[in-house]
Scaffold this motif. Structure first.
Motif, PDB file in Angstrom:
ATOM      1  N   VAL A 204      25.692  31.112 -26.052  1.00 44.25           N
ATOM      2  CA  VAL A 204      25.476  29.722 -26.444  1.00 44.25           C
ATOM      3  C   VAL A 204      26.614  29.222 -27.324  1.00 44.25           C
ATOM      4  N   GLU A 205      27.158  30.100 -28.184  1.00 48.31           N
ATOM      5  CA  GLU A 205      28.197  29.671 -29.123  1.00 48.31           C
ATOM      6  C   GLU A 205      29.440  29.190 -28.384  1.00 48.31           C
ATOM      7  N   ALA A 206      29.857  29.915 -27.338  1.00 51.91           N
ATOM      8  CA  ALA A 206      31.035  29.504 -26.570  1.00 51.91           C
ATOM      9  C   ALA A 206      30.808  28.153 -25.907  1.00 51.91           C
ATOM     10  N   ARG A 207      29.589  27.946 -25.400  1.00 53.15           N
ATOM     11  CA  ARG A 207      29.299  26.670 -24.744  1.00 53.15           C
ATOM     12  C   ARG A 207      29.223  25.537 -25.758  1.00 53.15           C
ATOM     13  N   ARG A 208      28.774  25.856 -26.965  1.00 52.05           N
ATOM     14  CA  ARG A 208      28.750  24.819 -28.002  1.00 52.05           C
ATOM     15  C   ARG A 208      30.169  24.441 -28.441  1.00 52.05           C
ATOM     16  N   VAL A 209      31.069  25.419 -28.473  1.00 53.50           N
ATOM     17  CA  VAL A 209      32.463  25.111 -28.796  1.00 53.50           C
ATOM     18  C   VAL A 209      33.054  24.201 -27.725  1.00 53.50           C
ATOM     19  N   ALA A 210      32.784  24.516 -26.449  1.00 55.11           N
ATOM     20  CA  ALA A 210      33.260  23.663 -25.358  1.00 55.11           C
ATOM     21  C   ALA A 210      32.669  22.267 -25.462  1.00 55.11           C
ATOM     22  N   LEU A 211      31.396  22.197 -25.861  1.00 55.56           N
ATOM     23  CA  LEU A 211      30.737  20.902 -26.017  1.00 55.56           C
ATOM     24  C   LEU A 211      31.372  20.107 -27.155  1.00 55.56           C
ATOM     25  N   ARG A 213      34.447  20.352 -28.239  1.00 56.06           N
ATOM     26  CA  ARG A 213      35.765  19.891 -27.808  1.00 56.06           C
ATOM     27  C   ARG A 213      35.644  18.673 -26.897  1.00 56.06           C
ATOM     28  N   GLN A 214      34.683  18.716 -25.976  1.00 53.21           N
ATOM     29  CA  GLN A 214      34.487  17.560 -25.099  1.00 53.21           C
ATOM     30  C   GLN A 214      34.007  16.354 -25.891  1.00 53.21           C
ATOM     31  N   ASN A 215      33.220  16.602 -26.938  1.00 51.37           N
ATOM     32  CA  ASN A 215      32.791  15.503 -27.795  1.00 51.37           C
ATOM     33  C   ASN A 215      33.994  14.805 -28.418  1.00 51.37           C
ATOM     34  N   VAL A 594      41.880  20.027 -35.261  1.00 49.79           N
ATOM     35  CA  VAL A 594      42.579  20.905 -36.196  1.00 49.79           C
ATOM     36  C   VAL A 594      42.460  22.363 -35.756  1.00 49.79           C
ATOM     37  N   LEU A 595      41.280  22.758 -35.325  1.00 46.44           N
ATOM     38  CA  LEU A 595      41.074  24.138 -34.884  1.00 46.44           C
ATOM     39  C   LEU A 595      41.873  24.439 -33.621  1.00 46.44           C
ATOM     40  N   ALA A 596      41.940  23.480 -32.717  1.00 46.50           N
ATOM     41  CA  ALA A 596      42.732  23.668 -31.498  1.00 46.50           C
ATOM     42  C   ALA A 596      44.211  23.827 -31.843  1.00 46.50           C
ATOM     43  N   ASN A 597      44.695  23.059 -32.813  1.00 51.81           N
ATOM     44  CA  ASN A 597      46.094  23.186 -33.246  1.00 51.81           C
ATOM     45  C   ASN A 597      46.345  24.527 -33.939  1.00 51.81           C
TER      46      ASN A 597
END
Length: 741
Positions: A204-211, A213-215, A594-597
């Motif tokens: 679930v955590e990985a999918r929440r991170v993807a969510l 980012r899409q947000n 910021v996290l993506a950078n």
């Protein structure tokens, strides 16, 4: 055949880069036609350079605003180009002038994005002026204003085309941005649907991170659409078509709030209803609604009928599944079924919004349809924005110091190594050196690859097609390809602009002689940019991660306060509520960025910091989901005096989140919130005292949602404490290394 051609042309017209590329094509074609008609092909180069700089400075606006922006741009271009002409023969005056102008122009970008765009284009045109002078033997010929006028003429020519185009098709960009917004919303819904997949051991955590980012992409699309509508509404508030787009924007905002909503921990729902189909029905409904959003975006562009019957059927199937579960009369399911019913009501309202978005004219006007104006309202306001950024803690100020130093180093290198064709070093530095390491690293790699590819393609084309007219056509096509791809496919864009340079310069000299200097200069400029962003006031994202995380939590706290105010005073989608909601989502998106950078930055300490940051992001986005659900159910409960204790406890909860946010910002120790969390949960889980069953159900739902929010207090404080601890350790280790050195 004619219908197929008509459909293809309509689809081409809907592409957001088509109009941009077509304007560039017209401008380049006009410049080439003028040069050939006057039998002075050398005129094409300064005209081309002016067109490119003008197209890079273009910002979205109504036609009156674009005229004002064009006048400012042309004045900046003429002053910059004339200054280059006058100072070019005196390097010791030219160098400090270049550095000072770069610093001032970058700091002006702190006022607003449109100023940043014009400032960046002005710097680019300054380097183009240097390249143009170098093509004439490195000395100014005739009157000092001759070449600047040619550059400005090219810029004015594209600007004229842009203004006329905006006058004729002012609403097309709004329609495209609205379609993009609904596409991003659709993708968000599809990703959200994966959380309802009834599987044990789901990551679930990985999918929440993807969510999350899409947000961020949804928030960016919302902001872009709002700015486009706002600029066109100035002075045209009564326009029926613009008001239609404004309704579409408000509908998209409501859909975003509803799709962001979380009504219960999905793991608990999956465990309880693992052997039933209700979660599958939720997943299918969200997926179909996401696809319906994408179809709606396409329908807006093509003016086609919009069909969302599949999502309507999926909603009926979900309702039937919940009815079946209620018929089982299992007392242990009661709280979960209440949440599932709230979810179904929320998705039913979302379905209604999808239906109304297809015909927004039938929607009643908002009580408060005002939009928040983020532009400076006066010269004092503009100066205040600049002043607030005149500090080493500002990324804009750091970049404003870093880039001029990099340009000075590049200017010194080109005089030391080879002054002939050396100004491509400055141009590469200007394009590659970005405000943070991650972006610079990405553009550095893409710039080098694109330049090598462009040199190979350009060499092949000018060898195969030596005819000057054919090379002019190649330059035009390459210019169009550059502008069509510069935002999403930078390697292709760099290859195209390199091909344009070779094809254009080959008609006034020997383009083959430019190949090696261009390659070497690109490598030198890229190395200078990489070293500059690494050593000169490096803006490591991890150093400000705690402040960005604190801002995200503070935004969620303000959103909670505004929601509670709405429950007390009654539902009203006024500007204050919409602004609090948008600020919360903007802060969440900023944390994700910021996290993506950070993932692009070197050093295992920063990667460890990023890991804790992503854990915080998951908790923060989960909190925002519960808040969105609470906001989505505004208006379902009639305010009463009996709810005063509930609302007071909710404000204490907001105070607790503010305390954590303040500790994050200042890197202070975070106290234990377990007892505070238990006390708040006890208040929210009290049985309602109302005698009305329907009101009791609504009140239980609201209290349950507040209880879910309260349960995020301890996870949030623990995630924040781990983030502070990691950052403190990293700072101590960096200090020890610095002292040892």
């Amino acid at each position: 055949m004619s219908d197929s051609l008509s459909h293809s042309l309509r689809r081409l017209w809907t592409l957001d880069k088509f109009a941009y590329s077509f304007r560039v094509f017209l401008a380049f074609s006009g410049a080439i036609a003028l040069s050939w008609s006057l039998d002075q092909i050398a005129l094409a180069i300064p005209l081309f350079l002016g067109i490119i700089a003008s197209a890079l400075s273009e910002t979205d606006d109504n036609w009156e605003g674009r005229v004002r922006a064009l006048l400012v741009t042309l004045i900046c271009f003429f002053v910059a180009s004339t200054s280059v002409e006058l100072l070019f023969p005196w390097p010791w005056l030219f160098a400090p002038g270049l550095a000072l102008s770069a610093f001032v122009l970058i700091m002006l970008g702190a006022i607003e994005q449109r100023y940043a765009t014009i400032a960046s284009a002005t710097l680019i045109l300054s380097v183009y002026s240097m390249i143009n002078i170098e093509q004439h033997g490195g000395a100014t010929e005739g009157n000092f204003w001759h070449q600047p006028l040619l550059l400005v003429a090219g810029a004015a020519w594209y600007g004229l085309i842009s203004v006329i185009w905006c006058l004729l098709f002012s609403r097309q960009p709004v329609k495209q941005s609205m379609a993009q917004l609904y596409r991003e919303l659709g993708e968000y819904l599809i990703i959200k649907a994966t959380l309802f997949e009834p599987l044990r051991g789901l990551d679930v955590e990985a999918r929440r991170v993807a969510l999350a980012r899409q947000n961020g992409r949804v928030v960016m699309a919302l902001n872009q659409a709002k700015e486009m509508i706002f600029r066109r509404l100035e002075g045209q508030r009564g326009s029926r078509k613009l008001n239609r787009y404004l309704r579409l924007y408000f509908i998209a905002q409501d859909i975003h709030e509803r799709v962001s909503a979380s009504h219960y921990p999905y793991s608990a729902l999956a465990e309880t209803f693992f052997h039933h189909d209700v979660l599958f029905r939720c997943q299918r409904l969200l997926d179909q609604q996401g696809r319906a959003c994408k179809r709606l975006g396409k329908a807006l562009l093509l003016r086609q009928p919009f069909d969302h019957s599949l999502s309507e059927q999926a909603l009926e199937d979900l309702r039937a599944s919940i009815v079946y579960l209620r018929a089982q009369r299992n007392p242990a399911w009661t709280p979960l079924l209440r949440s599932l019913q709230a979810l179904a009501r929320n998705l039913a309202t979302l379905e209604d919004q999808l239906s109304s978005a297809h015909n927004p004219d039938a929607v009643a006007d908002q009580q408060d349809a005002s939009l928040f104006n983020r532009s400076p309202r006066s010269f004092k306001d503009a100066w205040e924005r600049v002043r607030l950024n005149l500090t080493p803690g500002s990324p804009t100020f750091r970049h404003a110091l870093r880039l001029p130093i990099a340009l000075l180093v590049g200017y010194g290198v080109l005089h030391l190594v080879h002054p002939t064709q050396g100004f491509w070093i400055l141009l590469t530095t200007l394009f590659v050196c970005r405000p943070n390491f991650g972006a610079t690293r990405r553009f550095l790699r893409q710039r080098i690859i694109g330049t090598i590819l462009g040199l190979v393609v350009g060499w092949a084309l000018i060898s195969l097609f030596p005819d000057p007219l054919m090379q002019s056509l190649i330059a035009i096509v390459a210019g169009v390809v550059f502008f069509a791809n510069r935002e999403k496919h930078y390697v292709i864009a760099t290859a195209a602009i390199t091909t344009l340079v070779l094809a254009s310069f080959n008609q006034v000299g020997d383009g083959f002689d430019l190949i090696m200097p261009r390659l070497i200069d690109t490598l030198i400029g890229a190395v200078i940019s990489g070293l500059a962003v690494f050593f000169i006031l490096p803006d490591w994202q991890g150093r400000r991660l705690n402040k960005v995380a604190g801002a995200a939590l503070s935004g969620s706290s303000a959103y909670l306060r505004e929601i509670i105010h709405q429950y007390e005073a009654g539902k009203q989608d006024d500007l204050a509520y919409r602004l609090a909601r948008r600020n919360a989502h903007n802060a969440d998106a900023a944390l994700s960025t910021v996290l993506a950078n950070m993932l692009q930055e070197p050093g295992h300490y920063r990667k460890k910091d990023a890991d804790e940051g992503f854990r915080f992001l998951v908790v923060s986005h989960t909190l925002l989901g519960y808040l969105s659900a609470l906001g989505a159910h505004r208006g379902t409960l009639t305010p009463s005096e009996a709810d005063a204790d509930i609302y007071a406890a909710a404000r204490r909860l907001a105070d607790a989140f503010d305390t954590i946010a303040a500790a994050l910002t200042t890197r202070q120790t975070i106290s234990d919130f377990k007892s505070a969390q238990n006390e708040l949960i006890a208040v929210f889980e009290q049985e309602p005292t109302s005698a009305q069953d329907e009101s009791d159900d609504e009140r239980r739902l609201i209290q349950a949602q507040l209880a879910h929010i309260s349960r995020q207090l301890v996870p949030m404080s623990e995630a924040a404490a781990r983030l502070i601890e990691t950052q403190t350790q990293m700072a101590q280790e960096e200090k020890a290394v610095a002292e040892a050195a």
